[in-house]
Write a protein that holds these residues in place. Structure first.
Motif, short mmCIF file in Angstrom:
data_model
loop_
_atom_site.label_atom_id
_atom_site.label_comp_id
_atom_site.label_asym_id
_atom_site.label_seq_id
_atom_site.Cartn_x
_atom_site.Cartn_y
_atom_site.Cartn_z
N TYR A 385 -22.42 12.31 -7.72
CA TYR A 385 -22.14 12.71 -6.35
C TYR A 385 -22.79 11.92 -5.67
CZ TYR A 385 -19.58 17.25 -7.90
OH TYR A 385 -18.62 17.96 -8.40
N ALA A 386 -23.92 11.60 -5.63
CA ALA A 386 -24.64 10.41 -4.67
C ALA A 386 -23.81 9.17 -4.49
CB ALA A 386 -26.09 10.25 -5.45
N ALA A 387 -23.03 8.84 -5.55
CA ALA A 387 -21.99 7.80 -5.56
C ALA A 387 -21.00 7.98 -4.57
CB ALA A 387 -21.95 7.18 -6.94
N ASP A 388 -20.59 9.07 -4.61
CA ASP A 388 -19.43 9.53 -3.96
C ASP A 388 -19.69 9.65 -2.28
OD1 ASP A 388 -17.75 9.44 -6.03
OD2 ASP A 388 -18.03 11.85 -6.33
N VAL A 389 -20.89 10.31 -2.13
CA VAL A 389 -21.44 10.42 -0.88
C VAL A 389 -21.77 9.20 -0.17
CG1 VAL A 389 -23.30 11.38 0.45
CG2 VAL A 389 -22.36 12.85 -1.09
N THR A 390 -22.58 8.18 -0.95
CA THR A 390 -22.78 6.84 -0.50
C THR A 390 -21.36 6.23 0.14
OG1 THR A 390 -24.47 6.68 -2.10
CG2 THR A 390 -23.52 4.63 -1.22
N LEU A 391 -20.37 6.49 -0.63
CA LEU A 391 -18.96 5.70 0.02
C LEU A 391 -18.19 6.58 0.83
CD1 LEU A 391 -17.85 4.72 -3.59
CD2 LEU A 391 -18.78 3.25 -1.90
N GLY A 392 -18.82 7.89 1.49
CA GLY A 392 -18.32 8.56 2.54
C GLY A 392 -17.42 9.78 2.13
N ASP A 393 -17.88 10.10 0.86
CA ASP A 393 -17.09 11.43 0.49
C ASP A 393 -18.00 12.62 1.20
OD1 ASP A 393 -15.11 9.88 -0.69
OD2 ASP A 393 -15.59 10.37 -2.54
N GLU A 394 -17.23 13.69 1.22
CA GLU A 394 -18.11 14.90 1.48
C GLU A 394 -17.67 16.18 0.36
OE1 GLU A 394 -20.15 15.52 4.01
OE2 GLU A 394 -19.84 13.62 5.02
N PRO A 395 -18.14 15.95 -0.85
CA PRO A 395 -17.65 16.75 -1.87
C PRO A 395 -18.60 18.32 -1.62
CG PRO A 395 -19.67 15.45 -2.66
CD PRO A 395 -19.13 14.76 -1.25
N ASP A 396 -18.11 19.39 -1.99
CA ASP A 396 -18.68 20.71 -1.99
C ASP A 396 -19.61 20.90 -2.87
OD1 ASP A 396 -19.27 23.50 -1.34
OD2 ASP A 396 -17.14 24.11 -2.17
N LEU A 397 -20.89 20.69 -2.39
CA LEU A 397 -22.16 20.94 -3.12
C LEU A 397 -22.99 22.17 -2.85
CD1 LEU A 397 -23.04 17.25 -3.67
CD2 LEU A 397 -21.80 18.56 -4.86
N ALA A 398 -22.46 22.75 -1.93
CA ALA A 398 -23.18 24.17 -1.50
C ALA A 398 -24.63 23.84 -1.04
CB ALA A 398 -23.32 25.17 -2.80
N LEU A 399 -25.66 24.33 -1.58
CA LEU A 399 -26.91 24.03 -1.02
C LEU A 399 -27.45 22.73 -1.15
CD1 LEU A 399 -28.88 27.44 -1.84
CD2 LEU A 399 -27.78 26.83 0.12
N LEU A 400 -26.97 21.82 -2.08
CA LEU A 400 -27.50 20.75 -2.46
C LEU A 400 -27.06 19.50 -1.38
CD1 LEU A 400 -26.40 20.51 -6.11
CD2 LEU A 400 -28.68 21.66 -4.99
N GLY A 401 -26.24 19.86 -0.72
CA GLY A 401 -25.74 18.68 0.37
C GLY A 401 -24.15 18.32 0.26
N PRO A 402 -23.86 17.20 1.18
CA PRO A 402 -24.68 16.27 1.84
C PRO A 402 -25.37 16.77 2.99
CG PRO A 402 -22.49 15.52 1.31
CD PRO A 402 -22.41 17.11 1.10
N LYS A 403 -26.68 16.57 3.15
CA LYS A 403 -27.13 17.11 4.47
C LYS A 403 -28.58 15.93 4.86
CE LYS A 403 -30.18 19.57 0.86
NZ LYS A 403 -30.75 20.90 0.24
N PRO A 404 -29.03 16.15 5.68
CA PRO A 404 -30.07 15.44 6.31
C PRO A 404 -31.19 15.57 5.35
CG PRO A 404 -29.16 16.61 8.21
CD PRO A 404 -28.64 17.28 6.94
#
Length: 433
Positions: A385-404
């Motif tokens: 999921y970190a790879a996806d977030v790095t590329l600009g995606d916003e997956p539904d990870l509940a409390l895990l993020g993406p977050k500051p």
């Protein structure tokens, strides 16, 4: 005590690991689509995801693959978070709790998939389950309530309540009043799993620089520059994945204050007799206590591994190992006289809210860390999921993020604060509360 290769911690995992290739990485000047700082489960899993998305990742690792927590942990695979799902439901609502439960099981599935994909047979993955053992009646009541809530509110049928005699039969110990058996859990050789992931990536052309601490990670125009002791890499993105070892090099200083490293220690016995193996942990599962200063235990081939938290400082402590061995004999008095052949420890990365963190520092640099003692499964999933977030995606990870990034307040006081809390927990455990 087993001997270790130069610069590597001695452990049962290292002694039984597959042959390790010579440290890789050309050094000098290089370029990539993304640089991953950290060669543990998070970084390795992220690299695989980047490859699947058609990109060229490059991993830089301060020491060697599996040197940190990925090669030192207990090899217990579980969908659990440090926070119980019913507690998450009370604090954040049913929807968030349901998604967190799904992510926990998805994380276990991610490890199974990776082992199959890369044919890591010597990871010795066995899905034999995990038994949580209650040390008091009140702890057993809480476990039973949690199991019923998971079944009735979330449709999770993977747990089963065991009474005192069943737990005694399972473990060979009379120290517990009952327990809950979770079927979707297992055991793995953690170092071979990490080394197998790395071998698979190398076979797909992924560069891995070992012995390359990141001295600087910075934005530079429309990309990033990562400087290491081996050379410099230019890329479009960087992912920081050093977890509890963020202080090994200056390049990960930006995320260092997001976690409190907490040392977890382990001991392994010498080979047990056939009679003891038939009586202790005879179903080949992993087991954990409900004490606040949690202890856990598992078999590995003809040995028993016993681990727990509560070791302080940056180096191994003989006092911590002695305390662990006393706890082991309290739970398993039949082990008295069996030699201890291996003692080792590693750092667990604890977060302020007891859940992992994943997000972006800016539009070029992202991070994933803070597994709170459940890193094999969760890091394997979070890397993807970190790879996806790095590329600009916003997956539904509940409390895990993406977050500051959530930094620890009063970080300089973390050592005394951890010792104070741990001492209080030990007092409560001693009092049977």
């Amino acid at each position: 005590m087993a001997s270790a290769a130069k610069g590597w911690p001695a452990s049962l995992w290292m002694e039984t690991a597959r042959p390790r290739p010579a440290p890789g990485g050309p050094g000098g000047q290089d370029s990539a689509d993304v640089v991953i700082v950290g060669g543990g489960y998070t970084g390795l899993s992220a690299a695989q995801r980047f490859v699947e998305r058609g990109l060229r990742p490059l991993i830089v690792e301060a020491n060697g693959i599996g040197w940190g927590a990925s090669g030192r942990n207990g090899g217990v695979l579980s969908p659990k978070f440090r926070l119980a799902i019913p507690d998450i439901a009370r604090r954040h609502g049913q929807g968030v709790a349901r998604r967190m439960a799904e992510l926990g099981h998805e994380a276990v599935d991610a490890v199974e998939e990776a082992v199959r994909r890369d044919a890591i047979d010597d990871a010795d993955l066995t899905m034999t389950g995990n038994l949580r053992c209650a040390h008091t009646q009140s702890a057993f009541d809480a476990l039973k309530a949690e199991a019923r809530t998971m079944r009735e509110d979330f449709g999770d049928e993977t747990s089963r309540i065991l009474e005192r005699d069943e737990v005694a039969d399972e473990t060979g110990s009379a120290d517990f009043v009952g327990g809950v058996l979770l079927s979707h859990a297992g055991l793995i050789h953690p170092l071979n799993y990490a080394l197998g992931l790395a071998e698979g990536l190398r076979g797909r052309g992924v560069g891995i620089w070992e012995g390359a601490p990141a001295t600087s990670v910075r934005q530079d125009g429309s990309g990033v520059v990562v400087e290491t002791l081996s050379g410099t890499i230019r890329a479009k993105h960087a992912l920081l994945a050093t977890n509890g070892y963020c202080d090994l090099a200056p390049g990960t200083a930006a995320i260092r204050r997001a976690v409190i490293p907490f040392r977890s220690a382990m001991v392994a016995t010498g080979p047990l007799s056939e009679e003891l193996r038939a009586r202790l942990l005879r179903h080949g599962r992993s087991y954990s206590e409900t004490r606040r200063m949690m202890r856990w235990f598992r078999p590995y081939r003809d040995r028993l591994i016993f681990g727990g938290r509560g070791a302080f400082g940056r180096t191994d402590s003989q006092a911590a190992f002695d305390a662990l061995e006393r706890a082991m004999l309290r739970v398993f008095p039949d082990l008295r006289g069996v030699p201890i052949t291996h003692r080792w420890s590693g750092l667990v990365a604890m977060t302020l809210d007891a859940v992992p963190q994943l997000g972006r520092l800016d539009d070029r640099i992202s991070f994933a860390l803070g597994y709170n003692g459940a890193g094999i499964a969760m890091a394997s999933l979070m890397g993807r999921y970190a790879a996806d977030v790095t590329l600009g995606d916003e997956p539904d990870l509940a409390l895990l993020g993406p977050k500051p990034l959530q930094r620890i307040p009063f970080y300089s006081l973390r050592g005394p604060a951890v010792r104070l809390v741990a001492s209080w927990y030990q007092l409560l455990d001693t009092a049977g509360r």
